[in-house]
Enzyme design. Structure first.
Site, mmCIF file in Angstrom:
data_model
loop_
_atom_site.group_PDB
_atom_site.id
_atom_site.type_symbol
_atom_site.label_atom_id
_atom_site.label_comp_id
_atom_site.label_asym_id
_atom_site.label_seq_id
_atom_site.Cartn_x
_atom_site.Cartn_y
_atom_site.Cartn_z
ATOM 1 C CB ILE A 114 21.746 -10.658 121.633
ATOM 2 C CG1 ILE A 114 21.347 -9.238 121.176
ATOM 3 C CG2 ILE A 114 21.789 -10.740 123.153
ATOM 4 C CD1 ILE A 114 19.915 -8.859 121.544
ATOM 5 N NE ARG B 212 35.363 -8.476 111.657
ATOM 6 C CZ ARG B 212 34.484 -8.274 110.673
ATOM 7 N NH1 ARG B 212 34.772 -7.444 109.683
ATOM 8 N NH2 ARG B 212 33.325 -8.892 110.673
ATOM 9 C CG ASN C 254 18.553 -4.786 111.682
ATOM 10 O OD1 ASN C 254 18.496 -5.988 111.962
ATOM 11 N ND2 ASN C 254 19.163 -4.331 110.625
ATOM 12 C CD GLU D 160 23.271 -5.831 110.934
ATOM 13 O OE1 GLU D 160 22.680 -6.911 111.097
ATOM 14 O OE2 GLU D 160 23.624 -5.413 109.834
#
Ligand code: RBF
Ligand code: MG
Length: 317
Positions: A260, A281, A211, A257
Site C-alpha cells: 500500500i 506484468r 497478505n 498481497e
C-alpha cells in the site's frame, strides 16, 4: 431502499411490485439494464421496484462440486444492489427446501401469494424452480394464468461481446482486469482480512505487504502484478498487488498481497478491499533480492501513475 433478508419478513403487502429475480453475481452492466427496466415499469404502474436475489448463490448449494468462483460476496452484492434507485431488495435464504420447489409453486406461492406481483422483469436466460425446470415460456404461461405480464430483457453487447458473469470471470482469470471493468461497470473488487505472511517483504525487500485471506468463494484474478486501489479503515490508497507464488522464494501457495503506497501501520486482522485497475506484468523468478527490489520500485512508480489517473470506485466493504 428497504432490505429484507427473508421473504417472511415482509408483513405488509408491497405496492404493485414490479419484480426482477436473479443471482446477479457481479451486478454487472447487463444486470443494470434489467434494473433500468424495473424502474421504468414501476414508474409506469406507480408501483415499487423490487429485486429478489438469493443467499448463498444457488450453485453453491445445488452443485458445490463445481466450485464456481464468484464475482461478489453476498455483502458486496447487497451493497451494490442497495445503491440502486429502487424501493425493495429481498435477499432470500437459498435452502435445500427452497431449491426443491417446483417452478409452478415458486410462482404461485412466492410471487403471487406472498409478494402480490404486479409485473416481472427477467433476463433472456432466466431459469427457475427445482433443477432449473422453469424457463421463460413457462413463466409467461403462468403470468397469463395469474395475471401478471413478463418482460424479457435481451442480453446487451459491449464492443461486440455479450455481457455475462461467465465472460467477466474468464477475463479476470486471464488477468484482463481492465477489459473486465468494461463489462462490470467498475473495477473488479475483492475483499478479505489481512493475515500474517512470511514477514519477508518488510525485512528483506523494504516493501512490506498486506497478505490477504479472501472472503469465501471470491474469484482471484490470474497471477501477475497489478495497479490497484485499496480501501481500509474507510480510506482509499493506491497500491500494487502481487498475485502468485513468489517464484523468487519458491512459495508453494498462491497468495494475494498488496503493497500500500504512502502507508505505514500494523493492519493485521483488518478488513480490506482491493480494486484491480490494470495488470502491469507477469510474476518472475529474479536471480537475487536486489534485482527483485529494482523491479518492485518500477512497479510502484507505474502504479502511482496509473492509479493516479483513475478514480477509486465506490466502497463495497
Ligand atoms: N515475488 C517474486 O518472486 N517475483 C515477482 O515478480 C514479484 N513481484 C512483486 C511485485 C510487487 C509490487 C510486490 C509488492 C511483491 C512482489 N513479489 C514478487 C513478492 C515478494 O516476493 C513478496 O512480497 C515477499 O516475498 C513477501 O511475501
Ligand atoms: Mg507480506
Amino acid at each position: 431502499m428497504i432490505i429484507y433478508h427473508d421473504l417472511a419478513e415482509i408483513t405488509q403487502p408491497l405496492r404493485r411490485p414490479v419484480i426482477t429475480i436473479g443471482n446477479f453475481d457481479g451486478v454487472h452492466l447487463g444486470h443494470q439494464t434489467l434494473f433500468q427496466k424495473v424502474k421504468e415499469r414501476a414508474r409506469a404502474v406507480d408501483g415499487e421496484g423490487v429485486v429478489l436475489t438469493f443467499d448463498p448463490h444457488p450453485i453453491k448449494l445445488m452443485r458445490p462440486e463445481k466450485q464456481l468462483p464468484l464475482l461478489t460476496t453476498t455483502a458486496q452484492k447487497v451493497r451494490l444492489l442497495s445503491e440502486l434507485d429502487l424501493e425493495v431488495l429481498i435477499v432470500h435464504p437459498f435452502t435445500p427446501e427452497f431449491g426443491a420447489l417446483p417452478a409452478r409453486d415458486f410462482v404461485q406461492e412466492y410471487l403471487v401469494r406472498r409478494l402480490g406481483v404486479q409485473e416481472v422483469v427477467i433476463g433472456h436466460d432466466y431459469r427457475f424452480g427445482r433443477r432449473r425446470e422453469g424457463n421463460i415460456a413457462l413463466l409467461q404461461a403462468l403470468g397469463a394464468e395469474f395475471g401478471f405480464p413478463v418482460h424479457v430483457v435481451d442480453a446487451i453487447q459491449i464492443q461486440g461481446q455479450v455481457v455475462s458473469s461467465t465472460l467477466i470471470r474468464t477475463l479476470l482469470q486471464n488477468g484482463q482486469v481492465y477489459e473486465a471493468q468494461r463489462f462490470l461497470g467498475r473495477p473488479y473488487e475483492v475483499t478479505g482480512v489481512v493475515v500474517p505472511g512470511f514477514g519477508r517483504g518488510a525485512r528483506l525487500l523494504g516493501f512490506p505487504t498486506a497478505n490477504i485471506a479472501l472472503d469465501n468463494g471470491l474469484l482471484l484474478p490470474g497471477a501477475g502484478i497489478y495497479a490497484v486501489w485499496t480501501e481500509l479503515q474507510g480510506r482509499v490508497y493506491a497500491g500494487v498487488a502481487n498475485i502468485g507464488t513468489c517464484p523468487t522464494f519458491d512459495n508453494e501457495k498462491l497468495s494475494l498481497e498488496v503493497y500500500i503506497l504512502d502507508f505505514d501501520a500494523d493492519i493485521y486482522g483488518e478488513r480490506l478491499a482491493v480494486r484491480f485497475v490494470q495488470r502491469l506484468r507477469d510474476e518472475h523468478r529474479f536471480p537475487d533480492i536486489p534485482a527483485l527490489v529494482t523491479q518492485i520500485k518500477r512497479d510502484v512508480a507505474a502504479a502511482r501513475l496509473i492509479v493516479g489517473l483513475s478514480n477509486p470506485a465506490p466502497a463495497t466493504l
